[in-house]
Design a protein around this motif. Structure first.
Motif, PDB file in Angstrom:
ATOM      1  N   MET A  92       0.924   6.421  -4.619  1.00  0.00           N
ATOM      2  CA  MET A  92       1.150   6.636  -3.184  1.00  0.00           C
ATOM      3  C   MET A  92       2.571   6.231  -2.805  1.00  0.00           C
ATOM      4  O   MET A  92       3.068   5.231  -3.260  1.00  0.00           O
ATOM      5  CB  MET A  92       0.157   5.801  -2.386  1.00  0.00           C
ATOM      6  CG  MET A  92      -1.075   6.583  -1.996  1.00  0.00           C
ATOM      7  SD  MET A  92      -2.088   5.707  -0.845  1.00  0.00           S
ATOM      8  CE  MET A  92      -2.989   4.616  -1.898  1.00  0.00           C
ATOM      9  N   SER A 131       5.689   7.068   0.593  1.00  0.00           N
ATOM     10  CA  SER A 131       5.740   7.525   1.964  1.00  0.00           C
ATOM     11  C   SER A 131       7.155   7.897   2.362  1.00  0.00           C
ATOM     12  O   SER A 131       8.116   7.297   1.917  1.00  0.00           O
ATOM     13  CB  SER A 131       5.240   6.399   2.848  1.00  0.00           C
ATOM     14  OG  SER A 131       5.592   6.648   4.167  1.00  0.00           O
ATOM     15  N   VAL A 158       2.735   8.978   6.737  1.00  0.00           N
ATOM     16  CA  VAL A 158       2.998   7.567   6.428  1.00  0.00           C
ATOM     17  C   VAL A 158       2.521   7.234   5.014  1.00  0.00           C
ATOM     18  O   VAL A 158       3.233   6.623   4.231  1.00  0.00           O
ATOM     19  CB  VAL A 158       2.310   6.653   7.479  1.00  0.00           C
ATOM     20  CG1 VAL A 158       2.378   5.194   7.047  1.00  0.00           C
ATOM     21  CG2 VAL A 158       2.977   6.828   8.827  1.00  0.00           C
ATOM     22  N   VAL A 159       1.336   7.666   4.688  1.00  0.00           N
ATOM     23  CA  VAL A 159       0.792   7.404   3.346  1.00  0.00           C
ATOM     24  C   VAL A 159       0.695   8.736   2.610  1.00  0.00           C
ATOM     25  O   VAL A 159      -0.008   9.644   3.054  1.00  0.00           O
ATOM     26  CB  VAL A 159      -0.608   6.743   3.421  1.00  0.00           C
ATOM     27  CG1 VAL A 159      -1.137   6.462   2.035  1.00  0.00           C
ATOM     28  CG2 VAL A 159      -0.534   5.465   4.226  1.00  0.00           C
ATOM     29  N   ARG A 185       0.842  -1.200   0.000  1.00  0.00           N
ATOM     30  CA  ARG A 185       0.000   0.000   0.000  1.00  0.00           C
ATOM     31  C   ARG A 185       0.876   1.249   0.000  1.00  0.00           C
ATOM     32  O   ARG A 185       0.598   2.225  -0.688  1.00  0.00           O
ATOM     33  CB  ARG A 185      -0.907  -0.023   1.229  1.00  0.00           C
ATOM     34  CG  ARG A 185      -1.744   1.211   1.294  1.00  0.00           C
ATOM     35  CD  ARG A 185      -3.046   1.063   1.992  1.00  0.00           C
ATOM     36  NE  ARG A 185      -3.780   2.314   1.833  1.00  0.00           N
ATOM     37  CZ  ARG A 185      -4.655   2.759   2.678  1.00  0.00           C
ATOM     38  NH1 ARG A 185      -4.959   2.060   3.729  1.00  0.00           N
ATOM     39  NH2 ARG A 185      -5.267   3.911   2.482  1.00  0.00           N
ATOM     40  N   LEU A 186       1.956   1.190   0.784  1.00  0.00           N
ATOM     41  CA  LEU A 186       2.839   2.362   0.850  1.00  0.00           C
ATOM     42  C   LEU A 186       3.561   2.576  -0.473  1.00  0.00           C
ATOM     43  O   LEU A 186       3.752   3.699  -0.915  1.00  0.00           O
ATOM     44  CB  LEU A 186       3.864   2.197   1.982  1.00  0.00           C
ATOM     45  CG  LEU A 186       3.291   2.169   3.393  1.00  0.00           C
ATOM     46  CD1 LEU A 186       4.394   2.003   4.403  1.00  0.00           C
ATOM     47  CD2 LEU A 186       2.517   3.442   3.691  1.00  0.00           C
ATOM     48  N   LYS A 187       3.958   1.450  -1.099  1.00  0.00           N
ATOM     49  CA  LYS A 187       4.661   1.575  -2.379  1.00  0.00           C
ATOM     50  C   LYS A 187       3.705   2.059  -3.454  1.00  0.00           C
ATOM     51  O   LYS A 187       4.122   2.694  -4.418  1.00  0.00           O
ATOM     52  CB  LYS A 187       5.241   0.220  -2.801  1.00  0.00           C
ATOM     53  CG  LYS A 187       6.488  -0.183  -2.034  1.00  0.00           C
ATOM     54  CD  LYS A 187       7.736   0.435  -2.592  1.00  0.00           C
ATOM     55  CE  LYS A 187       8.243  -0.329  -3.790  1.00  0.00           C
ATOM     56  NZ  LYS A 187       9.484   0.283  -4.289  1.00  0.00           N
ATOM     57  N   GLY A 188       2.415   1.794  -3.283  1.00  0.00           N
ATOM     58  CA  GLY A 188       1.381   2.259  -4.211  1.00  0.00           C
ATOM     59  C   GLY A 188       1.487   1.561  -5.522  1.00  0.00           C
ATOM     60  O   GLY A 188       1.101   2.091  -6.539  1.00  0.00           O
TER      61      GLY A 188
END
Lengths: 164, 423
Positions: free
Chosen positions: B1, B3, B140-141, A161-164
């Motif tokens: 996205m 971070s 974070v995101v 999710r963070l890497k997207g």
């Protein structure tokens, strides 16, 4: 602004103080130069020299705290050091972020929301981590394996999710 | 996205793995604050689908070489978000005041503002969007967005007001102006006497000659003054743009071209411009302030670029200029460029070469020693030979050391060429 400046010095200093106290109490004097190195990295990061110093300081401090656990250094002190390292890293990065000077309404809201979130995160994580080891729950080995797989999958999900 | 906290994950994984490998729970417990940090960040992160922003940008000119950029980004979504606006400086800009990024927490309907002042040399700057990063309070995101906020800004070359040059082209345009047209008509300079034609004004009668020839009338003629068509050619090849310090030799040529265009247009002449560099940019002949604006716009965009297809001035397309044009070439000259000038002569164009002196310009950046002295002498010989070939064609050459004012040099070169022609 003043609160931020104080916090960005207090957290790293308290973190290195915990590390130094823990290692000194355990009589492991060889770790103290590394603690001093971490302190230097924190100070350079606090001066806003470069973003990489804050990373270096966090990794050194977390590494020292984890190392301390294996060297039988006081668990609460190492736990506190790791948590303070995380808080220090966050505050240093946040303080070095570009905000309008003089601060306006949105800046105050930004600080408030940021500190509230940080305190909530650490306020949940630290007590749980401190109390956790004293709680003994017997679970079957199969469940433990399942929980381990679940934890790894969750971490992988977070990463994706963070890497997207 | 993406971070800023992404690299925290290896710490968490490291602690968990260390605990599992060592069969000890403490490292895993140590990972808990980090996991709480991540978890809270993810929980508070704004959903990408609901992010709505509207950005505007205004660029205001403050002096000859700078401007203020004002950006406003409004949160049109329903959530409170942390927004980081970043607007990096474009090549050639220098930050004078303010900062190029800002961070703000925006409730629905609130606005973040970013303002900075920059200085720059000649150039044309275009912005399409502003970079915005929306995130949760802990960062974070992060979701990166490019908000449309277009603007254009130009820093035009510095203009120097030249006094009109006494050019005398062979051919002029038949519109009243200020350039002597080499034919009788209405003007101020005496041209000759001819027989009276019905309709000639009486005040033009040459009474002395009429008195000497009874029964016949004579009229005085004055030299017709008309406008001329001027073609400016600017050499924008990278190989002729020597750089010493911040500015290159091309900057001086561009300023000279702008000043010449302004002077000729102020006189009412028709001016065209050809920039010979990456490609051939030609501005069709025109008059007045609009044409000056077009020329300054083209000059502010001009950048010296290397293009092997346009390696020599010999490839200049002369057919773009009308046969009545007086051609002014601004070029430091590279070896072999002299071959353009016989072509110019063959096509019958009157021409003038303004050549910013590259040797004098480069010498300032070099150490003052024997090697430099020898190299300078050799380069000067080569340049003199090339310029000699051009002057043999009766084309006046202005050798311009760029720290000296240009207009007396051009004036002197034109005057000398008139004297030579009269001989």
């Amino acid at each position: 602004m003043l609160r931020r400046k104080i916090l960005k010095l207090v957290c790293p200093l308290a973190c290195t103080a915990c590390l130094a106290a823990g290692y000194a109490a355990a009589g492991i004097w060889t770790a103290l130069p590394v603690v001093f190195l971490a302190l230097s990295a924190w100070l350079l990061a606090a001066l806003g020299r470069s973003g990489s110093f804050s990373w270096a300081a966090l990794i050194l401090s977390a590494g020292l705290a984890a190392g301390g656990l294996f060297a039988s250094v006081s668990f609460p002190l190492m736990m506190l050091a790791a948590t303070l390292a995380l808080a220090g890293w966050d505050i240093v990065l946040f303080t070095n972020a570009p905000v309008p000077d003089p601060p306006d309404g949105s800046t105050r809201l930004l600080s408030e929301r940021h500190y509230r979130s940080l305190i909530t995160a650490l306020g949940l994580g630290l007590p749980a981590a401190l109390i956790g080891p004293s709680i003994r729950i017997q679970i079957p080995f199969g469940w433990m394996i399942l929980l381990g797989i679940f934890a790894l999958l969750s971490l992988e999900g977070v990463w994706r999710r963070l890497k997207g | 996205m993406h971070s800023r906290a992404l690299p925290l994950l290896p710490i968490v994984l490291g602690l968990v793995l260390a605990g599992l490998l060592a069969r000890r729970a403490e490292p895993i417990w140590m990972a808990l604050p980090f996991l709480a940090y991540f978890g809270l960040g993810i929980l508070q992160s704004p959903s990408a689908g609901k992010l709505r922003f509207h950005a505007t940008r205004a660029v205001e000119k403050i002096d000859a070489g700078g401007g203020i950029v004002r950006i406003a980004a409004c949160n049109r979504g329903g959530e409170t978000v942390h927004l980081r606006l970043t607007d990096p400086l474009q090549p050639g800009m220098r930050l004078a005041e303010g900062q190029t990024q800002t961070l703000a927490a925006l409730r629905a309907g609130e606005e973040a503002r970013l303002e900075y002042t920059f200085h720059s040399g000649r150039g044309s700057f275009t912005w399409e969007s502003v970079r915005a990063v929306a995130s949760d309070p802990l960062g974070v995101v992060e979701t990166e967005l490019h908000l449309p906020a277009a603007a254009r800004f130009q820093v035009q070359p510095e203009l120097k007001k030249f006094r009109p040059f006494p050019i005398r082209p062979q051919r002029t345009l038949h519109t009243a102006g200020s350039i002597p047209a080499r034919m009788g008509g209405r003007g101020t300079d005496f041209w000759g006497v001819r027989e009276y034609h019905p309709g000639d004004p009486l005040r033009r009668l040459d009474w002395r000659r009429t008195a000497r020839h009874p029964g016949q009338f004579y009229s005085k003629e004055f030299e017709q003054e008309e406008i001329a068509e001027i073609g400016l050619i600017l050499d924008a090849r990278q190989k002729t743009d020597l750089r010493a310090g911040e500015n290159g030799l091309f900057e001086h040529s561009a300023r000279a071209a702008a000043s010449l265009a302004e002077m000729f247009l102020r006189q009412g002449n028709r001016v065209s411009l050809l920039i010979f560099g990456k490609e051939i940019e030609f501005l069709f002949p025109g008059y007045g302030k609009n044409q000056l604006h077009r020329i300054l716009h083209a000059l502010s965009k001009a950048v010296p670029v290397m293009n092997p297809d346009f390696d020599s001035l010999h490839f200049l397309p002369l057919h773009m200029f009308s046969s009545r044009s007086f051609i002014m070439i601004l070029s430091p000259l590279a070896p072999g460029d002299w071959r353009l000038f016989p072509r110019l002569r063959a096509h019958g164009y009157p021409a003038l070469l303004i050549s910013p002196d590259p040797i004098d310009y480069a010498r300032r950046a070099l150490p003052d020693d024997r090697t430099t002295g020898l190299a300078t002498r050799l380069a000067q010989i080569e340049r003199r030979l090339q310029i000699g070939k051009i002057t043999q064609l009766w084309i006046p050459v202005v050798e311009w050391q760029v720290d000296r004012p240009l207009d007396p040099l051009v004036r002197a070169a034109i005057r000398n060429s008139h004297i030579q022609q009269e001989r």
